[in-house]
Design a protein around this motif. Structure first.
Motif, short mmCIF file in Angstrom:
data_model
loop_
_atom_site.label_atom_id
_atom_site.label_comp_id
_atom_site.label_asym_id
_atom_site.label_seq_id
_atom_site.Cartn_x
_atom_site.Cartn_y
_atom_site.Cartn_z
N VAL A 566 0.84 -1.19 0.00
CA VAL A 566 0.00 0.00 0.00
C VAL A 566 0.88 1.24 0.00
N PRO A 567 0.75 2.16 -0.97
CA PRO A 567 1.56 3.39 -0.98
C PRO A 567 1.27 4.22 0.27
N THR A 568 2.31 4.80 0.85
CA THR A 568 2.16 5.58 2.06
C THR A 568 2.91 6.89 1.93
N PHE A 569 2.51 7.86 2.72
CA PHE A 569 3.24 9.10 2.85
C PHE A 569 4.47 8.86 3.74
N PRO A 570 5.38 9.80 3.78
CA PRO A 570 6.59 9.59 4.61
C PRO A 570 6.30 9.34 6.08
N ASP A 571 5.15 9.79 6.60
CA ASP A 571 4.86 9.54 8.01
C ASP A 571 4.21 8.18 8.24
N GLY A 572 4.02 7.38 7.17
CA GLY A 572 3.47 6.04 7.30
C GLY A 572 2.00 5.92 7.04
N THR A 573 1.27 7.02 6.92
CA THR A 573 -0.16 6.93 6.65
C THR A 573 -0.39 6.53 5.19
N PRO A 574 -1.40 5.64 4.91
CA PRO A 574 -1.63 5.21 3.53
C PRO A 574 -2.22 6.32 2.68
N ILE A 575 -1.89 6.31 1.40
CA ILE A 575 -2.45 7.27 0.45
C ILE A 575 -3.76 6.66 -0.05
N ALA A 576 -4.86 6.97 0.63
CA ALA A 576 -6.14 6.34 0.31
C ALA A 576 -6.81 6.97 -0.91
N ASP A 577 -6.57 8.30 -1.12
CA ASP A 577 -7.22 8.99 -2.23
C ASP A 577 -6.47 8.69 -3.52
N GLU A 578 -7.19 8.13 -4.49
CA GLU A 578 -6.55 7.76 -5.76
C GLU A 578 -6.04 8.98 -6.52
N ARG A 579 -6.70 10.12 -6.37
CA ARG A 579 -6.24 11.33 -7.06
C ARG A 579 -4.91 11.80 -6.49
N HIS A 580 -4.81 11.85 -5.16
CA HIS A 580 -3.55 12.25 -4.53
C HIS A 580 -2.44 11.26 -4.83
N LEU A 581 -2.80 9.98 -4.95
CA LEU A 581 -1.79 8.98 -5.29
C LEU A 581 -1.20 9.25 -6.67
N ALA A 582 -2.07 9.61 -7.65
CA ALA A 582 -1.57 9.90 -8.99
C ALA A 582 -0.67 11.13 -8.99
N LEU A 583 -1.02 12.16 -8.22
CA LEU A 583 -0.19 13.37 -8.14
C LEU A 583 1.13 13.07 -7.45
N TRP A 584 1.07 12.28 -6.39
CA TRP A 584 2.30 11.92 -5.66
C TRP A 584 3.24 11.12 -6.56
N GLN A 585 2.70 10.18 -7.30
CA GLN A 585 3.54 9.38 -8.19
C GLN A 585 4.13 10.21 -9.32
#
Length: 668
Positions: A566-585
């Motif tokens: 599961v993709p996570t932010f640097p603090d360990g919380t999962p990236i649940a929002d698919e839109r934010h995941l696409a921007l992060w990637q």
């Protein structure tokens, strides 16, 4: 003593024939009794003709012929005299008597012959002309009297059944029903057919007269008033019949659904047989064809959706050729979580739910390619995944579909695709929700059309029935607001399109625990369960090459689907929002050189088509130290991901500083 010959097939055939004959005679007698007033002239004419033929066979003397002639002439003269003096009623009676006497004289003189039959037909037809006018007038007067009496609170019994009454049926129940309908609608029913007694009461089909106020939906809406008018003990239930003007009336003297129905245990070990969900109002088991049929379960909260799903999950757990996948986004997965040991996987967070849906779509593609390869090898197409032959069927249980769509709005298209094409690969969705509208499916299309089985539980609003069963369903008798309590439901599928009240089995916590303990996934059972990748083909050919998709249920992990990390932010919380995941990637893919806001907008990411929409997440990530400046590219600033170690260290230092400031407050 002669030995008793054992009964055989011949005796059973004779018994069925005798029973069928007796039933046909009974139906004919009931029909004649119901139409006795309409049949009276024809019956009288036929009786007199038969007697005249009998007289012919015994011989008719000249004196008897003269007597026939004298009586007939006298009746004719009386009719002429009455017409001359304008006595219409006397003239009608005398003319009818002359016609009947003439027909009897012809029958006595000629016997069974064509002229005698012609005379009988003419006399019978002529007799119906004045008789039906009189009968109609008498019935209308009687109906007006009984309707007025019913409105005034006087029962029909106080008036008496009365001759020529249209409200007297072939049985006391039929008479009560006809009188109750005319008291409520002010017009009699066209017919009451198929009244039959059952072990729980009786059932009848009423043909209602045409009209807006006499439609079945209008009568169903006034069920309480009709029940009061009937005045018989029992519980009244109404439903729309097979035709537009038919009303099905059920009167239950003993209600088979009054008590909670305990779950009797699994009824089968293969998903190719239907699941037994409960019992209907006729005392018959409710069978749900779960395989190849997506199921929609709707209704208000606290009406038994979770219990109903538990019965279906227990059915899947007991099937040796089926697997269950669970998605429950309620905190703690309190509804489907107890069934985790019996399932391939349990998705209890938005990220896991998204990965589960993606894995299911990859499994659909993998199974489709496997079936195509099998078809090429066998020389004939394989159009349907057969559990136990090609591998296990997969049943996906989603608790509260609306909550899934709220937390994963971009999963609507993926769910829609699964509903449209997953059935032929043996993957079936069982979705429960309180609000089954098109918004639940993303607002683009109405995914309810893909559910071949729909189950509606109790609801407070009448509109819920239309949301589950389709527009106009409430008017057709699918009245969810009239269900008595939790567990009661209405079921619609291809073979059951008339609303019949049913009740589901109830599984308490102890039964759920015992079932999970019995069918839970132990290591030995996990290895014994086969998957399409391990199942030999029917012709013992090797399994065709697999496409590059995520591992299936037979992969590592004890038969569960192996989901990617599961993709996570640097603090360990999962990236649940698919839109934010696409921007992060996208920022991550830019590397150390970074990427500008204009270039991010140019990528066409979902809902990030303007600088303002991209600035928001980037500003938040910069404030948390997850994103940093990478220098300028032309006149625009570029952004890149901050190194993870530095980010974690900065977070730890900030946390330590915060704790120190709290422990040592500044002095004044």
């Amino acid at each position: 003593m002669r030995p008793i010959r054992p009964s055989g097939p011949h005796d059973s055939i004779l018994a069925r024939a005798a029973l069928g004959t007796a039933r046909a005679i009974g139906h004919a007698c009931r029909w004649c009794h119901r139409r006795r007033y309409e049949l009276a002239p024809a019956a009288a004419s036929a009786t007199l003709t038969g007697l005249s033929w009998l007289h012919h066979f015994n011989g008719v003397s000249v004196v008897e012929h003269l007597m026939y002639a004298a009586v007939t002439a006298t009746a004719s003269a009386g009719a002429v005299f009455a017409l001359n003096n304008k006595h219409k009623s006397f003239a009608t009676g005398a003319a009818s008597a002359a016609a009947v006497l003439g027909d009897t004289w012809i029958g006595a003189g000629l016997g069974p012959s064509i002229p005698s039959l012609i005379a009988t037909g003419l006399v019978t037809g002529g007799a119906y002309v004045p008789y039906m006018r009189w009968l109609t007038r008498e019935r209308q007067d009687r109906l007006k009297l009984q309707v007025a009496a019913a409105k005034a609170g006087v029962g029909a019994e106080a008036l008496g059944a009365g001759t020529y009454s249209a409200l007297t049926g072939a049985s006391p129940e039929e008479t009560k029903l006809m009188q109750a309908l005319v008291a409520m609608l002010s017009i009699p029913a066209v017919d009451v057919t198929a009244l039959e007694h059952t072990r729980f009461g009786w059932r009848a089909v009423v043909v209602l007269p045409p009209g807006r106020d006499t439609a079945p939906a209008k009568v169903i809406a006034r069920r309480e008033q009709l029940s009061t008018n009937i005045g018989l003990p029992g519980k009244l239930r109404l439903a729309k019949g097979a035709r537009d003007n038919e009303l099905v009336v059920f009167m239950y003297e003993t209600d088979p659904l009054a008590q909670t129905l305990a779950w009797p245990g699994p009824s089968t070990t293969t998903c190719r047989e239907p699941a037994v969900l409960g019992m209907d109002a006729f005392g018959q088991p409710v069978q749900i064809p779960l395989l190849y049929n997506h199921v929609l379960i709707g209704g208000a909260s606290d009406n038994g959706k979770s219990s109903l799903q538990s019965v279906l999950i227990a059915y899947v757990a007991a099937c040796e050729d089926a697997e269950a996948v669970l998605i429950d986004l309620k905190p703690g997965a309190v509804e489907l979580g107890p069934w985790d040991p019996c399932a391939l996987s349990l998705a209890d967070s938005p990220a896991k739910a998204l990965h589960t849906l993606e894995w299911l779509w990859a499994e659909v593609q993998r199974r489709g390619e496997l079936m195509a390869e099998l078809g090429r090898r066998q020389g004939k197409p394989v159009k349907k995944w057969i559990p136990g032959v090609h591998g296990p069927a997969i049943f996906v249980f989603i608790d509260e579909l609306a909550e899934l769509m709220r937390q994963l709005p971009n999963a609507a298209k993926l769910l829609e695709s699964l509903l449209q094409v997953a059935r032929f690969t043996g993957i079936t969705l069982v979705c429960a929700t309180q609000s089954p509208s098109n918004r639940v499916f993303g607002g683009n299309t109405d995914g309810r059309q893909q559910y071949q089985v729909r189950i509606g539980l109790g609801a407070k609003e009448s509109t819920t029935a239309n949301l589950i069963f389709g527009p106009g369903a409430y008017g057709d008798g699918w009245c969810l607001d009239e269900l008595e309590g939790p567990g009661y439901f209405l079921r619609w599928d291809r073979d059951n399109q008339v609303p019949v009240v049913s009740r589901a089995f109830y599984m308490d916590e102890d039964e759920i625990g015992a079932t999970v303990h019995r069918y839970g996934r132990e290591e030995a059972r996990v290895e014994a369960r086969e998957h399409p990748a391990h199942t030999p083909d029917p012709d013992d050919d090797p399994t065709p090459p697999q496409p590059p998709t995520p591992p299936g249920p037979g992969g590592p992990g004890g038969g569960r689907p192996v989901l990617r990390a599961v993709p996570t932010f640097p603090d360990g919380t999962p990236i649940a929002d698919e839109r934010h995941l696409a921007l992060w990637q996208a920022v991550e893919a830019a590397g150390r050189d970074g990427i500008t806001i204009d270039n991010l907008v140019a990528l066409g990411l979902p809902e990030f088509n303007a600088r303002s929409s991209v600035n928001g997440p980037l500003s938040q990530w910069r404030a948390k130290g997850w994103v940093e400046h990478a220098g300028k590219q032309g006149r625009a600033m570029a952004y890149r991901l901050a190194p993870r170690k530095a980010t974690v260290l900065a977070g730890a230092q900030a946390s330590a500083a915060s704790e120190e400031s709290e422990a040592c407050p500044a002095s004044l």
